[in-house]
Design an enzyme around this catalytic site. Structure first.
Site, PDB file in Angstrom:
ATOM      1  N   THR A 128      -3.561 -55.864   1.679  1.00 20.96           N
ATOM      2  CA  THR A 128      -2.289 -55.344   1.155  1.00 20.96           C
ATOM      3  C   THR A 128      -1.338 -55.160   2.334  1.00 20.96           C
ATOM      4  OG1 THR A 128      -3.496 -54.222  -0.590  1.00 20.96           O
ATOM      5  CG2 THR A 128      -1.258 -53.441  -0.157  1.00 20.96           C
ATOM      6  N   CYS A 270      -6.691 -47.047  -1.150  1.00 22.38           N
ATOM      7  CA  CYS A 270      -5.517 -47.850  -1.537  1.00 22.38           C
ATOM      8  C   CYS A 270      -4.313 -47.019  -1.964  1.00 22.38           C
ATOM      9  CB  CYS A 270      -5.904 -48.818  -2.632  1.00 22.38           C
ATOM     10  SG  CYS A 270      -7.056 -50.075  -2.036  1.00 22.38           S
TER      11      CYS A 270
HETATM   12  P1  NAD Z   1     -12.540 -52.235   4.608  1.00 23.46           P
HETATM   13  O1  NAD Z   1     -12.109 -51.281   5.631  1.00 23.46           O
HETATM   14  O2  NAD Z   1     -13.598 -51.848   3.597  1.00 23.46           O
HETATM   15  O3  NAD Z   1     -13.058 -53.580   5.297  1.00 23.46           O
HETATM   16  C1  NAD Z   1     -12.424 -54.211   6.337  1.00 23.46           C
HETATM   17  C2  NAD Z   1     -13.459 -55.007   7.118  1.00 23.46           C
HETATM   18  O4  NAD Z   1     -12.793 -55.743   8.139  1.00 23.46           O
HETATM   19  C3  NAD Z   1     -14.510 -54.136   7.821  1.00 23.46           C
HETATM   20  O5  NAD Z   1     -15.798 -54.589   7.473  1.00 23.46           O
HETATM   21  C4  NAD Z   1     -14.213 -54.355   9.320  1.00 23.46           C
HETATM   22  O6  NAD Z   1     -15.383 -54.304  10.123  1.00 23.46           O
HETATM   23  C5  NAD Z   1     -13.634 -55.753   9.291  1.00 23.46           C
HETATM   24  N1  NAD Z   1     -12.828 -56.099  10.453  1.00 23.46           N
HETATM   25  C6  NAD Z   1     -11.957 -55.335  11.147  1.00 23.46           C
HETATM   26  N2  NAD Z   1     -11.413 -56.062  12.155  1.00 23.46           N
HETATM   27  C7  NAD Z   1     -11.962 -57.290  12.088  1.00 23.46           C
HETATM   28  C8  NAD Z   1     -11.812 -58.477  12.859  1.00 23.46           C
HETATM   29  N3  NAD Z   1     -10.996 -58.537  13.882  1.00 23.46           N
HETATM   30  N4  NAD Z   1     -12.548 -59.553  12.525  1.00 23.46           N
HETATM   31  C9  NAD Z   1     -13.402 -59.508  11.470  1.00 23.46           C
HETATM   32  N5  NAD Z   1     -13.584 -58.426  10.703  1.00 23.46           N
HETATM   33  C10 NAD Z   1     -12.871 -57.335  11.025  1.00 23.46           C
HETATM   34  O7  NAD Z   1     -11.229 -52.680   3.844  1.00 23.46           O
HETATM   35  P2  NAD Z   1     -11.054 -53.075   2.301  1.00 23.46           P
HETATM   36  O8  NAD Z   1     -11.160 -51.872   1.442  1.00 23.46           O
HETATM   37  O9  NAD Z   1     -11.877 -54.270   1.984  1.00 23.46           O
HETATM   38  O10 NAD Z   1      -9.504 -53.486   2.309  1.00 23.46           O
HETATM   39  C11 NAD Z   1      -9.038 -54.637   2.970  1.00 23.46           C
HETATM   40  C12 NAD Z   1      -7.599 -54.852   2.553  1.00 23.46           C
HETATM   41  O11 NAD Z   1      -7.535 -55.100   1.142  1.00 23.46           O
HETATM   42  C13 NAD Z   1      -6.687 -53.658   2.817  1.00 23.46           C
HETATM   43  O12 NAD Z   1      -5.409 -54.132   3.111  1.00 23.46           O
HETATM   44  C14 NAD Z   1      -6.678 -52.964   1.460  1.00 23.46           C
HETATM   45  O13 NAD Z   1      -5.510 -52.208   1.265  1.00 23.46           O
HETATM   46  C15 NAD Z   1      -6.717 -54.126   0.507  1.00 23.46           C
HETATM   47  N6  NAD Z   1      -7.274 -53.819  -0.812  1.00 23.46           N
HETATM   48  C16 NAD Z   1      -8.363 -53.012  -0.933  1.00 23.46           C
HETATM   49  C17 NAD Z   1      -8.890 -52.775  -2.199  1.00 23.46           C
HETATM   50  C18 NAD Z   1     -10.080 -51.855  -2.383  1.00 23.46           C
HETATM   51  O14 NAD Z   1     -10.360 -51.500  -3.517  1.00 23.46           O
HETATM   52  N7  NAD Z   1     -10.786 -51.464  -1.332  1.00 23.46           N
HETATM   53  C19 NAD Z   1      -8.320 -53.360  -3.327  1.00 23.46           C
HETATM   54  C20 NAD Z   1      -7.233 -54.204  -3.163  1.00 23.46           C
HETATM   55  C21 NAD Z   1      -6.717 -54.433  -1.902  1.00 23.46           C
END
Ligand code: NAD
Length: 446
Positions: A128, A270
């Site tokens: 996002t 979120c």
């Molecule tokens: P999260 O924090 O659960 O996961 C992010 C992952 O990225 C982690 O495993 C971290 O180790 C990894 N990471 C960080 N830096 C990295 C790099 N340089 N290379 C490789 N991996 C790396 O995040 P999330 O909840 O999956 O959310 C991700 C995005 O999606 C955010 O922008 C969030 O707002 C959006 N989003 C989340 C949801 C939800 O329900 N969680 C729903 C829709 C959108």
């Protein structure tokens, strides 16, 4: 048609997207910087609690369609479509921090140069991100690779709900794709075709509209919740019942039944950050969204309102009192405790000298990371009540809905419930003889 897909970041969004893309026949390589997590995933262990996910991971690992690595270079070489599912946490000023996305985009450009990659790559922002991010990411590629490069950046916001993530990802109500390149839009349409067999749409639009769509969706839902929470406070003053009002308005199809439950407030990774980021962006461009500011303000008050019910009953000094908490995750069916209302409440109870014993089906390990042994943890919902002065219900897990009330009364020191999720009927609480203080409804037995 199947694709080779790279997924960068295997949190809630990345691992669910990677697994479901593999499930529909694509070959997927998931990358994460967390080596321990990658090792677990290689063995078919899910890094998060999400119903149905682990089984899907295992099937696709076995079929050779789902692989894991810590090496971004492998994903860039392998994937014709590379999804960025990276964190976009709030910066100190409330704006979305884009460093993870920008750094990985820059690393991808370097890898393309190093490996002399000449075929087209589609880099998809699934994180996002604020309006204008696709342009910023594109600029990284044009700066490093020149104007006439072979990287096409597109926006594909994710709408999955934690707890229903597999269902949402496999059968999305809609797919939003932001791209100004026609063939990229068509590729994305092909990728999502197996998920949309029931006829749900793919909306292809410009990048900025796609980016705003995601913030608008989350902020609208958060605004619905805050509207009901504000109204709940009003109901308590005038003696009306927010749940009756919820039913009265929710049956109007223009309003809809969902996201109308009053409670202790929204949390999670979120809604809080996305509402904050849209609020920040609207002020930054000189077009403030006052309804979004109110949504945030109302939510910030909810834990205080709940805590005030406790101090009104027991006084400001809670020493020598023990509070049982049912629910720690920010909502049921997840182990996610980010911005969980339970955490804010625990801080307040501890600061007032009270003790906390907590139970949650899935979220205790994540809670221990923050609170350690400053609170107690129970193995089941009834043990949690032993000798507690009151029960606070913070997450509406199904197992709390039809408990053994007699057993509860035999364990609790006082038969007092503060219900932050309006789980029980008022008549039932009256019949059971509880003192019952819920949100936007009259106090029972107090
Ligand atoms: P999260 O924090 O659960 O996961 C992010 C992952 O990225 C982690 O495993 C971290 O180790 C990894 N990471 C960080 N830096 C990295 C790099 N340089 N290379 C490789 N991996 C790396 O995040 P999330 O909840 O999956 O959310 C991700 C995005 O999606 C955010 O922008 C969030 O707002 C959006 N989003 C989340 C949801 C939800 O329900 N969680 C729903 C829709 C959108």
């Amino acid at each position: 048609m199947s694709f080779n897909i790279g997924v960068v970041g295997t949190g809630y969004v990345g691992i669910v997207s990677g697994s479901t893309f593999a499930e529909t026949g694509n070959k997927v390589l998931c990358i994460d910087i967390d080596a321990e997590k990658v090792e677990k995933m290689k063995k078919g262990e899910s890094p998060i609690y999400e119903p149905g996910l682990e089984h899907m991971m295992q099937n696709n690992i076995k079929a050779g369609r789902l692989n894991f690595s810590t090496n971004l270079e492998e994903a860039v070489n392998f994937g014709e479509i590379i999804f960025l599912c990276l964190p976009t946490p709030p910066d100190e000023d409330g704006s979305a921090d884009l460093k993870y996305v920008m750094n990985v985009a820059s690393d991808i450009a370097d890898i393309i140069i190093k490996n002399n990659i000449t075929e087209n790559k589609i880099v998809v922002n699934k994180s996002t991100v604020p309006v204008g991010t696709a342009d910023k990411v594109t600029k990284i590629f044009t700066d490093k690779l020149g104007e006439d490069n072979n990287v096409f950046v597109c926006s594909n916001p994710e709408f999955l709900r934690e707890g229903f993530a597999i269902e949402d990802a496999i059968k999305p109500e809609r797919v939003v794709v932001g791209t100004s390149t026609e063939w990229v839009g068509e590729k994305m349409r092909d990728l999502y075709k197996p998920f949309l067999r029931s006829g749900n749409p793919v909306y292809i639009m410009d990048e900025k509209s796609a980016e705003v769509t995601k913030y608008a969706a989350n902020s609208f839902l958060a605004a619905k919740i805050s509207f009901m929470n504000d109204l709940a406070a009003y109901c308590e003053v005038v003696g009306a019942d927010i749940d009756k009002i919820r039913m009265g308005i929710g049956s109007d199809s223009r309003i809809g039944k969902r996201f109308l439950f009053a409670g202790i407030g929204y949390g999670g990774s979120c809604f809080p950050k996305d509402v904050q980021a849209l609020n920040f962006s609207s002020k930054e461009v000189g077009s403030p969204l006052s309804i979004i500011q109110s949504t945030e303000d109302i939510n910030a008050k909810q834990t205080n309102r709940f805590f005030k019910k406790i101090t009104n009953r027991f006084g400001e000094d809670l020493s020598n009192l023990k509070f049982a908490l049912w629910g720690l995750a920010f909502k049921p069916n997840t182990d996610d405790v980010r911005e969980a209302p339970a955490f804010k409440l625990i801080d307040k109870i501890l600061a007032a000298g009270g003790k906390v014993i907590a139970y949650d089906q899935e979220a205790i390990p994540n809670t221990k990371q923050k609170f350690g042994d400053t609170i107690e943890y129970a193995n089941n919902m009834y043990d949690c009540l032993n000798d507690a002065d009151a029960l606070c219900i913070i997450t509406e897990w199904s197992e709390f809905r039809t408990p053994d009330f007699d057993k509860m009364k035999s364990m609790l020191k006082n038969n007092i419930i503060f219900d932050g999720r309006n789980v029980y009927e008022l008549d039932e609480m009256t019949d059971q003889g509880f003192e019952y203080n819920s949100m936007g409804r009259k106090l029972i037995g107090g």
